[in-house]
Design a protein around this motif. Structure first.
Motif, PDB file in Angstrom:
ATOM      1  N   UNK A 103       0.822  -1.218   0.000  1.00  0.00           N
ATOM      2  CA  UNK A 103       0.000   0.000   0.000  1.00  0.00           C
ATOM      3  C   UNK A 103       0.857   1.268   0.000  1.00  0.00           C
ATOM      4  N   UNK A 104       2.178   1.084   0.140  1.00  0.00           N
ATOM      5  CA  UNK A 104       3.128   2.203   0.089  1.00  0.00           C
ATOM      6  C   UNK A 104       2.946   3.164   1.262  1.00  0.00           C
ATOM      7  N   UNK A 105       2.657   2.616   2.439  1.00  0.00           N
ATOM      8  CA  UNK A 105       2.360   3.440   3.601  1.00  0.00           C
ATOM      9  C   UNK A 105       3.357   3.161   4.713  1.00  0.00           C
ATOM     10  N   UNK A 106       3.866   4.228   5.301  1.00  0.00           N
ATOM     11  CA  UNK A 106       4.671   4.151   6.518  1.00  0.00           C
ATOM     12  C   UNK A 106       3.798   4.513   7.707  1.00  0.00           C
ATOM     13  N   UNK A 107       3.911   3.754   8.785  1.00  0.00           N
ATOM     14  CA  UNK A 107       3.251   4.107  10.039  1.00  0.00           C
ATOM     15  C   UNK A 107       4.294   4.694  10.973  1.00  0.00           C
ATOM     16  N   UNK A 108       3.917   5.774  11.658  1.00  0.00           N
ATOM     17  CA  UNK A 108       4.830   6.449  12.569  1.00  0.00           C
ATOM     18  C   UNK A 108       4.404   6.231  14.015  1.00  0.00           C
ATOM     19  N   UNK A 109       5.295   6.550  14.911  1.00  0.00           N
ATOM     20  CA  UNK A 109       5.012   6.343  16.331  1.00  0.00           C
ATOM     21  C   UNK A 109       4.190   7.467  16.937  1.00  0.00           C
ATOM     22  N   UNK A 110       3.868   8.483  16.154  1.00  0.00           N
ATOM     23  CA  UNK A 110       3.130   9.622  16.692  1.00  0.00           C
ATOM     24  C   UNK A 110       2.302  10.271  15.599  1.00  0.00           C
ATOM     25  N   UNK A 111       1.116  10.782  15.952  1.00  0.00           N
ATOM     26  CA  UNK A 111       0.345  11.567  14.986  1.00  0.00           C
ATOM     27  C   UNK A 111       0.804  13.016  14.926  1.00  0.00           C
ATOM     28  N   UNK A 112       1.646  13.396  15.857  1.00  0.00           N
ATOM     29  CA  UNK A 112       2.060  14.798  15.976  1.00  0.00           C
ATOM     30  C   UNK A 112       3.317  15.065  15.159  1.00  0.00           C
TER      31      UNK A 112
ATOM     32  N   UNK B 296       4.771  16.749   8.843  1.00  0.00           N
ATOM     33  CA  UNK B 296       4.934  16.436   7.430  1.00  0.00           C
ATOM     34  C   UNK B 296       3.612  16.618   6.697  1.00  0.00           C
ATOM     35  N   UNK B 297       3.694  16.950   5.413  1.00  0.00           N
ATOM     36  CA  UNK B 297       2.498  17.198   4.608  1.00  0.00           C
ATOM     37  C   UNK B 297       2.682  16.579   3.237  1.00  0.00           C
ATOM     38  N   UNK B 298       1.563  16.358   2.554  1.00  0.00           N
ATOM     39  CA  UNK B 298       1.611  15.843   1.184  1.00  0.00           C
ATOM     40  C   UNK B 298       2.439  16.785   0.318  1.00  0.00           C
ATOM     41  N   UNK B 299       3.313  16.210  -0.483  1.00  0.00           N
ATOM     42  CA  UNK B 299       4.211  16.997  -1.315  1.00  0.00           C
ATOM     43  C   UNK B 299       5.587  17.165  -0.732  1.00  0.00           C
ATOM     44  N   UNK B 300       5.744  16.918   0.579  1.00  0.00           N
ATOM     45  CA  UNK B 300       7.058  17.010   1.197  1.00  0.00           C
ATOM     46  C   UNK B 300       7.973  15.909   0.665  1.00  0.00           C
ATOM     47  N   UNK B 301       9.252  16.232   0.549  1.00  0.00           N
ATOM     48  CA  UNK B 301      10.256  15.241   0.195  1.00  0.00           C
ATOM     49  C   UNK B 301      10.898  14.767   1.490  1.00  0.00           C
ATOM     50  N   UNK B 302      10.988  13.438   1.664  1.00  0.00           N
ATOM     51  CA  UNK B 302      11.492  12.881   2.909  1.00  0.00           C
ATOM     52  C   UNK B 302      12.628  11.917   2.635  1.00  0.00           C
TER      53      UNK B 302
ATOM     54  N   UNK C  30      -0.810  12.193   3.483  1.00  0.00           N
ATOM     55  CA  UNK C  30      -0.391  12.179   4.884  1.00  0.00           C
ATOM     56  C   UNK C  30      -1.621  12.125   5.765  1.00  0.00           C
ATOM     57  N   UNK C  31      -1.540  11.324   6.836  1.00  0.00           N
ATOM     58  CA  UNK C  31      -2.613  11.259   7.813  1.00  0.00           C
ATOM     59  C   UNK C  31      -2.010  11.406   9.201  1.00  0.00           C
TER      60      UNK C  31
ATOM     61  N   UNK D 191      -5.291   7.488  13.551  1.00  0.00           N
ATOM     62  CA  UNK D 191      -4.925   7.501  14.972  1.00  0.00           C
ATOM     63  C   UNK D 191      -3.421   7.523  15.197  1.00  0.00           C
ATOM     64  N   UNK D 192      -2.653   7.064  14.190  1.00  0.00           N
ATOM     65  CA  UNK D 192      -1.209   7.213  14.253  1.00  0.00           C
ATOM     66  C   UNK D 192      -0.779   7.884  12.962  1.00  0.00           C
ATOM     67  N   UNK D 193       0.426   8.395  12.958  1.00  0.00           N
ATOM     68  CA  UNK D 193       0.893   9.037  11.749  1.00  0.00           C
ATOM     69  C   UNK D 193       1.068   8.025  10.632  1.00  0.00           C
ATOM     70  N   UNK D 194       0.675   8.378   9.428  1.00  0.00           N
ATOM     71  CA  UNK D 194       0.891   7.516   8.274  1.00  0.00           C
ATOM     72  C   UNK D 194       1.284   8.365   7.082  1.00  0.00           C
TER      73      UNK D 194
END
Length: 333
Positions: A149-158, A161-167, A183-184, A187-190
């Motif tokens: 699904x090409x999704x990273x889950x993060x340890x925090x929603x806070x 980062x935004x759509x269009x950002x280069x990471x 970007x979501x 409940x957690x950052x994705x």
């Protein structure tokens, strides 16, 4: 008799005495004024010198930190896959073309910041440096990666980062540069890195480019950084040290900087031998990460000049300062 004699001895100052007193008074007043002006001149000179030193400190602190981290990432991975679309055509995206690149006074940077007299344009006769890195600060921990699904889950929603950002995403084995398509925060950052139009060439983030890769929990995601350092014209009629990122908007960093020179120390990747001397950008044969001779240190020299004529000769104070920066993220030969 005694009264008339006493009155006859009472008299005022003579003209000569008045003139002597006036001259003495003028000498004293002149001395006081001279001391005042001298102290005022010394104070202005000290203030001007302090401003120069502060500007130099800020300039070297920010620029040296950026140069030191060139090519780095938060995980210490030594190989990086760059999946940005058409990366070689853009200075800030061309990771494989060199994570640090110099430009001397004869090399115009038309595609980045051209020489010119306009605000924010590069001052003729000065050097410039472009630095790319994995964003060594404010990273977020990866708790999971779904390559389907090409999704990273993060340890925090806070996260910020935004759509269009280069990471830059990394783990202990490798790193990858990609642009986020969605970007979501709950409940957690994705973070989604799907291929979409002008974003990424592929959704596979492995090294070599196009290889499948699942990043492991405990990896890191940080905002990719690209900065172009140069001396430009400021809106006050002077010159300053500028920094420009991938947005193309010049940012004034430190005023009173009139010139910059960048020299580079090379190391041969086969023998491990360092170059015999510092060289300018035009003497570097190749900047790419696979070059036979890699830049391992940069000597930055800044020329600074006060905006006011506060020197003893009624001219601006001038100073030339230099700083040597070692690159931390160069592979061992």
């Amino acid at each position: 008799m005694s009264c008339r004699s006493s009155r006859s001895r009472v008299r005022g100052f003579s003209l000569v005495e008045l003139m002597v007193a006036l001259v003495l008074g003028l000498i004293i007043v002149g001395g006081v004024i001279s001391i005042f002006l001298s102290n005022q001149q010394a104070a202005r000179a000290n203030e001007g010198l302090a401003r120069l030193q502060e500007n130099a400190r800020v300039a070297f602190e920010l620029m040296a930190r950026d140069v030191r981290q060139a090519g780095g990432n938060l995980c210490g991975a030594t190989v990086t896959a760059n999946v940005l679309n058409n990366a070689a055509a853009t200075w800030w995206a061309d990771w494989d073309g060199g994570v640090i690149r110099g430009y001397d006074e004869t090399q115009d940077t038309v595609g980045i910041v051209p020489f010119g007299l306009g605000v924010g344009q590069r001052v003729a006769g000065t050097h410039a440096v472009a630095v790319l890195s994995g964003g060594m600060f404010n990273g977020f921990v990866v708790t999971g990666h779904n390559p389907t699904t090409h999704v990273f889950s993060l340890n925090t929603p806070n996260h910020d980062l935004a759509a269009g950002d280069v990471v830059m995403v990394c783990d202990g084995a490798s790193a990858a540069i990609a642009q986020l398509s969605a970007v979501s925060g709950a409940p957690i950052g994705s973070l989604t890195h799907a291929q979409a139009g002008t974003l990424n060439t592929t959704t596979d983030l492995g090294f070599p480019l196009g290889s499948p890769k699942t990043f492991q929990p405990g990896g890191m995601v940080s905002r990719y950084t690209a900065n172009f350092w140069y001396v430009g014209h400021n809106p006050r009629g002077g010159t300053s040290l500028y920094r420009m990122n991938r947005t193309g908007v010049p940012e004034e960093v430190a005023e009173s900087v009139t010139g910059m020179q960048a020299q580079f120390l090379l190391r041969n990747q086969t023998s491990g031998n360092l170059g015999n001397d510092w060289v300018t950008a035009s003497a570097v044969a190749a900047w790419d990460n696979a070059a036979a001779d890699l830049v391992v240190a940069v000597r930055l020299t800044l020329d600074l000049e006060t905006t006011n004529r506060v020197g003893t000769d009624q001219q601006p104070l001038r100073r030339q300062l230099f700083h040597v920066v070692n690159l931390r993220n160069r592979p061992a030969p």
